[in-house]
Design an enzyme around this catalytic site. Structure first.
Site, PDB file in Angstrom:
ATOM      1  N   ARG A 119       0.305  32.575 -50.387  1.00  0.00           N
ATOM      2  CA  ARG A 119      -0.200  31.587 -49.440  1.00  0.00           C
ATOM      3  C   ARG A 119      -1.278  30.752 -50.111  1.00  0.00           C
ATOM      4  O   ARG A 119      -1.854  31.155 -51.106  1.00  0.00           O
ATOM      5  CB  ARG A 119      -0.822  32.247 -48.206  1.00  0.00           C
ATOM      6  CG  ARG A 119      -0.071  33.377 -47.601  1.00  0.00           C
ATOM      7  CD  ARG A 119      -0.730  33.832 -46.306  1.00  0.00           C
ATOM      8  NE  ARG A 119      -1.920  34.636 -46.541  1.00  0.00           N
ATOM      9  CZ  ARG A 119      -2.638  35.189 -45.568  1.00  0.00           C
ATOM     10  NH1 ARG A 119      -2.291  34.993 -44.308  1.00  0.00           N
ATOM     11  NH2 ARG A 119      -3.699  35.912 -45.824  1.00  0.00           N
ATOM     12  N   CYS A 123      -2.937  22.631 -54.040  1.00  0.00           N
ATOM     13  CA  CYS A 123      -4.115  21.841 -54.388  1.00  0.00           C
ATOM     14  C   CYS A 123      -4.510  20.982 -53.196  1.00  0.00           C
ATOM     15  O   CYS A 123      -3.710  20.187 -52.704  1.00  0.00           O
ATOM     16  CB  CYS A 123      -3.803  20.960 -55.597  1.00  0.00           C
ATOM     17  SG  CYS A 123      -5.106  19.771 -55.972  1.00  0.00           S
ATOM     18  N   GLU A 158      -6.711  30.524 -42.460  1.00  0.00           N
ATOM     19  CA  GLU A 158      -7.660  31.152 -43.382  1.00  0.00           C
ATOM     20  C   GLU A 158      -7.813  30.366 -44.691  1.00  0.00           C
ATOM     21  O   GLU A 158      -7.499  30.841 -45.779  1.00  0.00           O
ATOM     22  CB  GLU A 158      -7.236  32.597 -43.679  1.00  0.00           C
ATOM     23  CG  GLU A 158      -7.297  33.497 -42.464  1.00  0.00           C
ATOM     24  CD  GLU A 158      -6.928  34.942 -42.760  1.00  0.00           C
ATOM     25  OE1 GLU A 158      -7.300  35.823 -41.962  1.00  0.00           O
ATOM     26  OE2 GLU A 158      -6.257  35.195 -43.792  1.00  0.00           O
ATOM     27  N   CYS A 163      -8.886  24.935 -56.865  1.00  0.00           N
ATOM     28  CA  CYS A 163      -7.946  24.401 -57.844  1.00  0.00           C
ATOM     29  C   CYS A 163      -8.738  23.672 -58.931  1.00  0.00           C
ATOM     30  O   CYS A 163      -9.748  23.015 -58.643  1.00  0.00           O
ATOM     31  CB  CYS A 163      -6.955  23.456 -57.167  1.00  0.00           C
ATOM     32  SG  CYS A 163      -5.768  22.691 -58.293  1.00  0.00           S
ATOM     33  N   CYS A 168      -8.459  17.559 -59.279  1.00  0.00           N
ATOM     34  CA  CYS A 168      -9.698  18.179 -58.795  1.00  0.00           C
ATOM     35  C   CYS A 168     -10.864  17.905 -59.748  1.00  0.00           C
ATOM     36  O   CYS A 168     -12.012  17.742 -59.302  1.00  0.00           O
ATOM     37  CB  CYS A 168      -9.493  19.680 -58.602  1.00  0.00           C
ATOM     38  SG  CYS A 168      -8.413  20.072 -57.206  1.00  0.00           S
ATOM     39  N   GLU A 314      -7.936  36.692 -34.704  1.00  0.00           N
ATOM     40  CA  GLU A 314      -7.102  37.790 -35.187  1.00  0.00           C
ATOM     41  C   GLU A 314      -7.895  39.088 -35.174  1.00  0.00           C
ATOM     42  O   GLU A 314      -9.069  39.121 -35.529  1.00  0.00           O
ATOM     43  CB  GLU A 314      -6.616  37.537 -36.618  1.00  0.00           C
ATOM     44  CG  GLU A 314      -5.590  36.445 -36.788  1.00  0.00           C
ATOM     45  CD  GLU A 314      -5.089  36.353 -38.225  1.00  0.00           C
ATOM     46  OE1 GLU A 314      -5.199  37.363 -38.967  1.00  0.00           O
ATOM     47  OE2 GLU A 314      -4.604  35.279 -38.614  1.00  0.00           O
ATOM     48  N   TRP A 322      -3.163  46.519 -45.437  1.00  0.00           N
ATOM     49  CA  TRP A 322      -3.724  46.037 -46.702  1.00  0.00           C
ATOM     50  C   TRP A 322      -5.066  46.668 -47.047  1.00  0.00           C
ATOM     51  O   TRP A 322      -5.580  46.479 -48.149  1.00  0.00           O
ATOM     52  CB  TRP A 322      -3.872  44.517 -46.678  1.00  0.00           C
ATOM     53  CG  TRP A 322      -4.534  43.977 -45.440  1.00  0.00           C
ATOM     54  CD1 TRP A 322      -3.909  43.491 -44.334  1.00  0.00           C
ATOM     55  CD2 TRP A 322      -5.937  43.879 -45.177  1.00  0.00           C
ATOM     56  NE1 TRP A 322      -4.836  43.088 -43.385  1.00  0.00           N
ATOM     57  CE2 TRP A 322      -6.087  43.309 -43.889  1.00  0.00           C
ATOM     58  CE3 TRP A 322      -7.069  44.193 -45.906  1.00  0.00           C
ATOM     59  CZ2 TRP A 322      -7.331  43.073 -43.304  1.00  0.00           C
ATOM     60  CZ3 TRP A 322      -8.323  43.962 -45.325  1.00  0.00           C
ATOM     61  CH2 TRP A 322      -8.429  43.410 -44.036  1.00  0.00           C
ATOM     62  N   HIS A 365       2.073  45.977 -40.952  1.00  0.00           N
ATOM     63  CA  HIS A 365       0.796  45.605 -40.332  1.00  0.00           C
ATOM     64  C   HIS A 365       0.911  45.830 -38.828  1.00  0.00           C
ATOM     65  O   HIS A 365       1.950  45.601 -38.211  1.00  0.00           O
ATOM     66  CB  HIS A 365       0.478  44.140 -40.621  1.00  0.00           C
ATOM     67  CG  HIS A 365      -0.927  43.751 -40.308  1.00  0.00           C
ATOM     68  ND1 HIS A 365      -1.425  43.683 -39.019  1.00  0.00           N
ATOM     69  CD2 HIS A 365      -1.965  43.408 -41.118  1.00  0.00           C
ATOM     70  CE1 HIS A 365      -2.697  43.308 -39.055  1.00  0.00           C
ATOM     71  NE2 HIS A 365      -3.044  43.137 -40.315  1.00  0.00           N
TER      72      HIS A 365
END
Length: 688
Positions: A119, A123, A158, A163, A168, A314, A322, A365
């Site tokens: 995820r 950039c 999130e 980058c 950048c 959440e 995790w 999860h």
């Protein structure tokens, strides 16, 4: 006087209760949506976050958009009284985009471009990625901004990461030009004469790299600020097409547990409502304060960012997949954990996830609906029971947390102190220092705001500065005014060391606070982990503390310049030197703690006296049993006190006045027993 904030959405003026929902994973089975609607009603869930990672289902090929499946989901929600935070899908790109436009893939600090995957592997500066996001978000806005089920936008997911590509690098240089105006000013701010690192052209400047520059601390700090600003700029780019269609539909971006990579205080200015994702490891140490107080601090932080109720976007209804050990929540812990968020200002309780994924990394999860697919599970019943409780607590919606104490916490100070190469490079423990101060207030049931140096200090009676290493001159002036006007200030070691460019203050530490605190910090010693010293309290001191307390890790050698000495060092060549002082200034007092004390009893005694002397409001005027938290929300006419038992044992306490149960309206016995992991919400008439 009644004081309430409006509900997050006028469409849903009750507690939002729901989860992240991924119907795009189940389009092969139309029966799943029908079953999910039935189960949502059973669990008293009224809101879902939809479409968070659904780009490949919305645009399977470039320019080909498929919205029928999302139409069906939102229409079904509207028909059944369920609402949606509709997500923009930029958190993960489709593979066709990475293949056709490799520039969208991130480049690491080592200057290597990533492969497709995971995820947020994109950039934020890439013109192609920004263009594709604008096209997608415009399509979503045109189609769904007026949909009756949609109550707001969930922007990406999130945000985080950085980058180092050519785009950048160019953006970083432009950011620096806007900030400094000239290379001369930049070189002075970064002190680049050190090691002959002076820049003579803008093109010479690059982001920090493991095989390049990492030793110019001002440069490191500005890169962190740039990454944060560039992420916020991308967020603003994301919401532009949404706001163009319906400017009144609120936007949120779910934040993370004291995330280091972004300045959330700046980010908060761009979002309409704060939301964050909380995943406590309750099973690590349920009989200790650490986990509960850490998440209490985070809840207070996210509430304080906009000084109004926030969203718990959440949490897990059971376990994660995790964490190092994925233990189950014990009976009562789901309600306790959820009500802790509410106690600190949340007007929502939402989960990741609604239904467990069948495959890939989050298939184990926790979720409201397990792989078995029905409601006959312990977790589902816990969620449904909480939904019932929340339905009886609607009068809490919009209520305030009336904090009269605050802790100063700035992200750029955090970045600077952790990069300082100072007295303890094996662990300066800035965050632990903050938590030592916060935990002492939390244990005593003191409502606390977590504020920044740009916030208004005058609203508070007690202000705490833990390790305020980076301290601007103007902040020092505001703190001096706070004390002169009658405030109580407590500052710890390693404060007032550098300015906003990470350049050391001259003319003595703690820089802008030297006059306010009435001390001069001449030297600072870092202690090895096995080293110990102590603070011996001065007989008859104003705090009423007696005896000695062990100190470790940090000892500052200070001189009094008018401050009264409350405690002195016990050992070493600086035995007898001041270690704890107080300076009377104007109508207020300023305390300085020069060493890291190891004993929680010291902080309990210290803050107990400061709170009492300053007249800071407590949730309840009682001594709380160990492991029991008391938190306060109020509308000005009624107070709501949350009693939360994190101790892992049954606890009994004597109440300070008459209460009713906020859920049932029944009177509460003055002697109240809290079973293991119990949580109660009590109601009383407001005394203020």
């Amino acid at each position: 006087m009644n004081k309430k904030f409006p509900p997050i959405s006028s469409k849903l003026p009750v507690f939002m209760h729901g989860a992240d929902y991924n119907p795009d994973q189940w389009l092969h089975d139309p029966n799943v949506l029908e079953q999910d609607i039935r189960l949502m009603k059973l669990a008293q869930c009224n809101v879902m976050a939809v479409g968070i990672f659904s780009w490949s289902m919305l645009e399977p090929e470039e320019g080909t958009f498929l919205f029928d499946w999302l139409d069906n989901v939102l229409d079904a929600f509207a028909d059944n009284g369920i609402f949606a935070w509709l997500a923009t899908p930029s958190g993960a790109r489709p593979a066709w985009m990475s293949e056709k436009y490799p520039e969208v893939l991130r480049v690491g600090a080592d200057r290597r471009r990533n492969l497709h995957g995971r995820r947020h592997n994109h950039c934020y500066t890439s013109p192609v990625f920004r263009e594709k996001v604008s096209i997608m978000n415009a399509r979503l806005a045109e189609r769904y901004s007026a949909h009756p089920a949609v109550i707001g936008w969930h922007i990406s997911n999130e945000y985080g990461g950085e980058c180092h590509c050519d785009y950048c690098q160019d953006a970083f240089r432009k950011w620096l030009k806007r900030k400094y105006g000239s290379l001369e000013a930049l070189n002075q701010a970064w002190w680049t004469t050190f090691w002959s690192h002076t820049y003579t052209s803008w093109q010479q400047i690059e982001s920090p790299a493991p095989h390049g520059e990492t030793m110019v601390h001002g440069q490191n700090l500005d890169w962190r600020r740039f990454v944060s600003d560039q992420t916020i700029d991308f967020y603003l780019h994301e919401i532009n097409p949404l706001k163009a269609v319906n400017p009144d539909l609120p936007c949120t971006a779910n934040m993370m547990d004291l995330f280091d990579g972004l300045d959330y205080r700046e980010f908060a200015k761009a979002v309409d409502v704060i939301s964050w994702d909380a995943y406590p490891t309750w099973h690590e140490s349920p009989a200790e304060d650490n986990v509960a107080s850490w998440f209490a601090f985070n809840h207070d932080l996210f509430r304080s960012l906009k000084q109004k109720p926030f969203m718990l976007m959440e949490s897990t209804p059971s376990q994660t997949n995790w964490q190092p050990v994925s233990k189950l929540k014990r009976p009562g812990m789901h309600r306790l954990s959820s009500l802790q968020a509410v106690a600190h200002g949340a007007d929502t309780v939402q989960y990741f996830q609604w239904r467990k994924s069948r495959g890939s990394s989050e298939k184990f999860h926790g979720a409201v609906v397990d792989h078995v697919g029905h409601e006959h599970t312990r977790v589902f019943q816990d969620v449904a029971s909480l939904g019932e409780s929340l339905s009886h607590l609607s009068e809490l919606i919009g209520t305030d947390v009336p904090a009269e104490a605050a802790i100063l916490f700035d992200w750029d100070n955090r970045w600077a102190v952790n990069d300082a190469q100072g007295p303890r490079n094996q662990g300066i423990h800035y965050e632990e220092t903050v938590m030592q101060q916060y935990r002492a207030l939390w244990r005593q049931g003191i409502p606390v705001d977590i504020i920044g140096s740009g916030d208004n200090f005058s609203a508070y009676k007690l202000l705490v500065l833990p390790m305020a290493y980076l301290l601007r001159e103007e902040t020092g002036e505001l703190l001096e005014r706070f004390v002169l006007d009658g405030g109580t200030l407590l500052v710890t070691y390693w404060s007032g060391i550098v300015n906003e460019n990470d350049l050391c203050h001259l003319n003595g530490f703690p820089g802008p606070l030297r006059k306010t605190l009435g001390i001069w910090a001449e030297e600072v010693e870092g202690l090895h982990d096995h080293d110990r010293n102590g603070i011996v309290m001065t007989p008859g001191n104003a705090l009423g503390l007696a005896g000695s307390f062990e100190v470790h890790e940090i000892c500052e050698l200070i001189h009094s310049e008018g401050a009264d000495i409350l405690g002195q060092y016990k050992e070493d060549f600086y035995a007898g030197r001041p270690a704890l002082t107080v300076n009377a200034l104007g109508k207020g007092k300023a305390y300085y703690l020069a060493a890291r004390v190891n004993d929680p009893a010291f902080y309990d005694g210290l803050y107990g006296k400061l709170v009492s002397d300053a007249g800071v409001r407590r949730a309840m005027d009682i001594e709380l049993p160990g492991g029991v938290s008391a938190q306060l929300r109020s509308d000005g006419e009624h107070d709501f006190v949350f009693l939360l038992n994190f101790s892992g044992e049954e606890r009994t306490l004597e109440l300070d006045q008459a209460y009713t149960d906020a859920e049932t309206g029944e009177p509460v016995l003055m002697k109240l027993t809290l079973p293991v992991y119990a949580s109660r919400v009590l109601k009383r008439s407001s005394g203020r």
